[in-house]
Design a protein around this motif. Structure first.
Motif, PDB file in Angstrom:
ATOM      1  N   TRP A  64       4.749 -24.158 -27.600  1.00  0.00           N
ATOM      2  CA  TRP A  64       3.812 -23.522 -27.053  1.00  0.00           C
ATOM      3  C   TRP A  64       3.845 -23.508 -25.476  1.00  0.00           C
ATOM      4  O   TRP A  64       3.392 -22.368 -24.751  1.00  0.00           O
ATOM      5  N   ILE A 136      -7.788 -21.977 -18.283  1.00  0.00           N
ATOM      6  CA  ILE A 136      -8.523 -22.401 -19.503  1.00  0.00           C
ATOM      7  C   ILE A 136      -8.274 -23.925 -19.545  1.00  0.00           C
ATOM      8  O   ILE A 136      -7.075 -24.486 -19.443  1.00  0.00           O
ATOM      9  N   GLY A 137      -9.665 -24.905 -19.385  1.00  0.00           N
ATOM     10  CA  GLY A 137      -9.430 -26.136 -19.318  1.00  0.00           C
ATOM     11  C   GLY A 137      -8.440 -26.924 -20.516  1.00  0.00           C
ATOM     12  O   GLY A 137      -7.988 -28.059 -20.308  1.00  0.00           O
ATOM     13  N   ARG A 138      -8.779 -26.403 -21.816  1.00  0.00           N
ATOM     14  CA  ARG A 138      -8.289 -26.988 -22.858  1.00  0.00           C
ATOM     15  C   ARG A 138      -6.595 -26.961 -22.709  1.00  0.00           C
ATOM     16  O   ARG A 138      -5.922 -27.930 -22.974  1.00  0.00           O
ATOM     17  N   ILE A 139      -6.030 -25.921 -22.244  1.00  0.00           N
ATOM     18  CA  ILE A 139      -4.701 -25.794 -21.939  1.00  0.00           C
ATOM     19  C   ILE A 139      -4.186 -26.777 -20.864  1.00  0.00           C
ATOM     20  O   ILE A 139      -3.175 -27.361 -21.223  1.00  0.00           O
ATOM     21  N   CYS A 140      -4.974 -27.046 -19.713  1.00  0.00           N
ATOM     22  CA  CYS A 140      -4.558 -27.798 -18.794  1.00  0.00           C
ATOM     23  C   CYS A 140      -4.713 -29.302 -19.391  1.00  0.00           C
ATOM     24  O   CYS A 140      -3.539 -30.208 -19.187  1.00  0.00           O
ATOM     25  N   ASP A 141      -5.689 -29.682 -20.393  1.00  0.00           N
ATOM     26  CA  ASP A 141      -5.546 -31.096 -20.897  1.00  0.00           C
ATOM     27  C   ASP A 141      -4.377 -31.111 -21.846  1.00  0.00           C
ATOM     28  O   ASP A 141      -3.556 -32.366 -21.768  1.00  0.00           O
ATOM     29  N   LYS A 142      -4.200 -30.102 -22.488  1.00  0.00           N
ATOM     30  CA  LYS A 142      -2.942 -30.242 -23.483  1.00  0.00           C
ATOM     31  C   LYS A 142      -1.653 -30.394 -22.729  1.00  0.00           C
ATOM     32  O   LYS A 142      -0.973 -31.385 -23.031  1.00  0.00           O
ATOM     33  N   ASP A 145      -1.773 -33.851 -21.154  1.00  0.00           N
ATOM     34  CA  ASP A 145      -1.342 -34.877 -22.359  1.00  0.00           C
ATOM     35  C   ASP A 145       0.236 -34.968 -22.578  1.00  0.00           C
ATOM     36  O   ASP A 145       0.722 -36.063 -22.676  1.00  0.00           O
TER      37      ASP A 145
END
Length: 180
Positions: A64, A136-142, A145
């Motif tokens: 990904w 996109i915040g979710r991409i940053c978080d992933k 992490d």
């Protein structure tokens, strides 16, 4: 932004740890480090050795992430270290040069003599700030992490590898009467 922190104690005196730092790579556990080039070295105020190095790393990245960054697996890190002989400290600061517009990793490592056993042990304090940049915040978080997890894995391997380097060098130094 995510923060990684680690503390460790090497069972070697500070002068041996700082001398071994220059011989840390290559080693069998940190195979992701493929090159280390010294770019600049200078002495500041007659007691601080400042060194700038370029470190090349190669490691697999998740599919990904490969899709996002175009499959690049070779990256470069700039490291600036200062060995202060008067205060007995080695401070290394590094940051990634490759893809830092997507993911920025700023690491600081500090080696100092152990407060209680300064002639026998060296403290190691490591911190890293990992920041992903995406709309996109979710991409940053992933991404953050995943990066924290990978950073922690490499840090654990790095400590074990450096212990091995120190052990080998200590044997050699003992046989040759160095650091006695």
């Amino acid at each position: 932004m995510k923060l990684f922190q680690s503390k460790y104690e090497f069972s070697y005196p500070w002068d041996q740890v700082t001398a071994a730092n220059w011989q840390k790579y290559p080693n069998e556990l940190s195979v992701h480090v493929i090159s280390v080039d010294t770019l600049n070295r200078s002495i500041i105020d007659n007691h601080i050795l400042r060194t700038e190095r370029l470190i090349g790393c190669k490691q697999a990245i998740p599919n990904w992430l490969s899709f996002i960054v175009g499959g690049a697996s070779l990256s470069y890190v700039r490291e600036v270290s200062e060995i202060d002989l008067n205060n007995k400290s080695l401070v290394m600061k590094s940051m990634n040069l490759t893809m830092n517009h997507l993911l920025l990793v700023k690491e600081t490592v500090i080696y100092k003599p152990d407060f209680q056993l300064p002639n026998h042990k060296t403290t190691f304090n490591q911190s890293a700030e990992i920041t992903a940049f995406a709309s996109i915040g979710r991409i940053c978080d992933k991404l953050e992490d995943w990066s924290i997890e990978r950073f922690g894995q490499n840090a654990s391997k790095g400590k074990l590898a450096f212990d091995g380097v120190l052990n080998n060098l200590a044997k050699n130094w003992e046989e040759n009467g160095v650091f006695k």
